[in-house]
Design an enzyme around this catalytic site. Structure first.
Site, short mmCIF file in Angstrom:
data_model
loop_
_atom_site.label_atom_id
_atom_site.label_comp_id
_atom_site.label_asym_id
_atom_site.label_seq_id
_atom_site.Cartn_x
_atom_site.Cartn_y
_atom_site.Cartn_z
CG ASP A 1 -33.81 22.13 -17.23
OD1 ASP A 1 -33.57 21.05 -18.19
OD2 ASP A 1 -32.97 22.60 -16.75
CG ASP B 1 -33.26 25.18 -12.54
OD1 ASP B 1 -34.49 24.51 -13.39
OD2 ASP B 1 -32.47 24.98 -13.70
#
Length: 524
Positions: A101, A104
């Site tokens: 995303d 992370d």
């Protein structure tokens, strides 16, 4: 003398005939150019390449490669390797592909599907621009990396896996994706735990992508369209917020509504199928309920209304004569609202939004502040090109009127701000120009490729005062504060964290500006 007189008259007659013929041919060519969407009479030039935007586009495209999960094929990023190869295995699914995303290692289905929809739209409108600078194939490959994942995440009609990883556990670690050891649980929406918003966004992504691959792989395109139809039916039949079904996502990608996704998905399905039932859906009661006609909104991963309005305006610009008059009123409501969005963006418009910095950047939110200006600029170039292609001279904003070039100039102002024309004199696109963020909030970029510090020890790299050892090339960071300042700190996730969906938006914007030609009329 008489003979010579007749000779001159004959010559003049032939010249006149040739002149008339030339004018007729010229008129035919002019009409054909207008018809097929290459009319540049409004100042868009003849398709010359802008080297600055081309360079920025090539860089931005590389961030998709940085974000890829799974077994990397033809890996172009020296510090990236295979990762998350067992994702989905507990459900006997291969969910190893897809993209992380942001900084992370989460795979959040809602913003990932939005990434695919926007990237598809960019390819459909500006694929010829991308091809001119050798970026069409990379864009298609990046899109397919996501849609392969989305297909596998939809194993049956009313089941969609929408998350891989536990966000709480994931954020307790600072490690490279190649070295992850934490559990990777799955989350799904289904008939008893619905997710209308995420299912409809995924339907939109697959419908749009089916158009991208229609000519190059009809079988793959048909598969995508089949999934899109099933997911739309699932989204429509089992209503509910996905963030209610999966409460832990509320901290990260909480959905504030699902009506916009239903309209967005139906709009894309109409473009992909020409099935009037989808047009009836968006112009009928569902439009009345969800379109919020007359009220401009911001285009983002959470709100698709402005995008839907521009996409459906496309029909009134180019296909009005082919569409039943019973849909006219609804389509005009979308177009009028799209015009209101455009009028709000233009700085000299009487209805110009005040949501902008002193230096002209559209500014709506402290977190990921560049999403709205880049998204708005992308929509503005689309609308500008629709006007040029359809020979629409003016956009009326109350008592004033504006040209397509005014919209394009607004879009360029936002792109130029991002690329360095700002008070910080820095580019917010990593790798572009002489000055750009060096402390990007991105785990993989912050840890040396030959180090494996583990889950907890990796935080030493988050807190390090040294620049990232690996350049997150093409990353579009969150962006500046309202006062046009930026703090280049790895711990400053509000400003320094990039996201994959921002990349899709900036790829769309840069692709629209990389040459001076206008958009074509047909997706197919």
């Amino acid at each position: 003398m008489a003979g010579k007189s007749r000779g001159r008259g004959g010559c003049w007659g032939w010249c006149l005939a040739f002149l008339v013929l030339a004018l007729v041919v010229g008129a035919i060519v002019y009409v054909a150019v207008n018809k097929f969407g290459h009319n540049h009479s409004k100042g868009h030039g003849s398709g010359a390449t802008d080297k600055d935007y081309a360079s920025a586009l090539k860089l931005a495209m590389q961030f998709f490669d940085i974000q890829k999960s799974g077994k990397l094929v033809d890996n172009k990023i020296s510090w990236r390797g295979d990762s998350a190869l067992k994702d989905g295995s507990q459900a006997k699914l291969d969910l190893s592909k897809g993209m992380y995303d942001a900084g992370d290692h989460m795979k959040f289905g809602f913003p990932m599907a939005f990434t695919a929809t926007v990237l598809s739209w960019a390819i459909l409108e500006y694929g010829s621009h991308m091809e001119k600078v050798d970026q069409l194939k990379p864009a298609q490959e990046s899109l397919k990396w996501i849609t392969d994942y989305l297909i596998n995440a939809h194993p049956s009609e009313n089941v969609l896996y929408v998350q891989v990883g536990d966000p709480v556990a994931d954020h307790k670690c600072w490690d490279r994706p190649e070295d992850m050891t934490e559990e990777r649980p799955l989350a799904q929406v289904n008939s008893t735990s619905p997710g209308t918003d995420v299912a409809a966004e995924t339907a939109a992504a697959m419908a749009a992508a089916s158009l991208v691959f229609k000519k190059t792989s009809s079988t793959y395109s048909s598969s995508l369209l089949k999934h899109a139809k099933q997911l739309f039916n699932f989204a429509e039949k089992y209503r509910g917020y996905y963030s209610d079904s999966i409460p832990e996502v509320q901290t990260y990608y909480n959905s504030t509504g699902y009506g916009d996704e239903l309209l967005w998905a139906a709009s894309w399905l109409y473009h992909a199928t020409n099935d009037d039932s989808y047009l009836r859906y968006v112009t009928g009661q569902n439009g009345e309920d969800y379109a919020d006609w007359g009220n401009p909104t911001w285009f983002s991963w959470d709100n698709k209304l402005a995008g839907t309005q521009v996409l459906l305006s496309r029909l009134s610009f180019f296909k009005a004569n082919d569409i039943s008059s019973s849909y006219d009123s609804g389509l005009q409501n979308y177009r009028k609202t799209a015009e209101a969005v455009m009028c709000g963006l233009l700085p000299d418009s009487p209805t110009a939004t005040k949501s902008r910095s002193d230096n002209g950047l559209i500014w709506v939110s402290e977190w990921n502040s560049l999403q709205q200006p880049v998204a708005s600029a992308f929509l503005a170039t689309l609308y500008s090109d629709y006007m040029v292609t359809s020979d629409t001279d003016k956009l009326h904003c109350d008592s004033d009127s504006f040209s397509p070039e005014d919209l394009r100039n607004f879009a360029k102002s936002q792109a130029d701000y991002v690329l360095g024309k700002n008070p910080m004199h820095m580019s917010y696109l990593v790798g572009y120009g002489d000055k750009f963020p060096e402390f990007v909030h991105h785990r993989g970029a912050s840890i040396p490729a030959d180090e494996n510090p583990g889950c907890k020890d990796g935080f030493q790299y988050l807190d390090s005062s040294d620049p990232n050892p690996n350049e997150a090339t093409g990353a579009l960071v969150g962006g500046p504060f309202l006062n046009d300042t930026y703090i280049d700190s790895r711990n400053n996730s509000m400003q320094a964290e990039p996201s994959t969906y921002n990349t899709a938006l900036v790829v769309g914007l840069l692709s629209s500006l990389v040459t001076t030609s206008s958009a074509v009329q047909s997706f197919t």
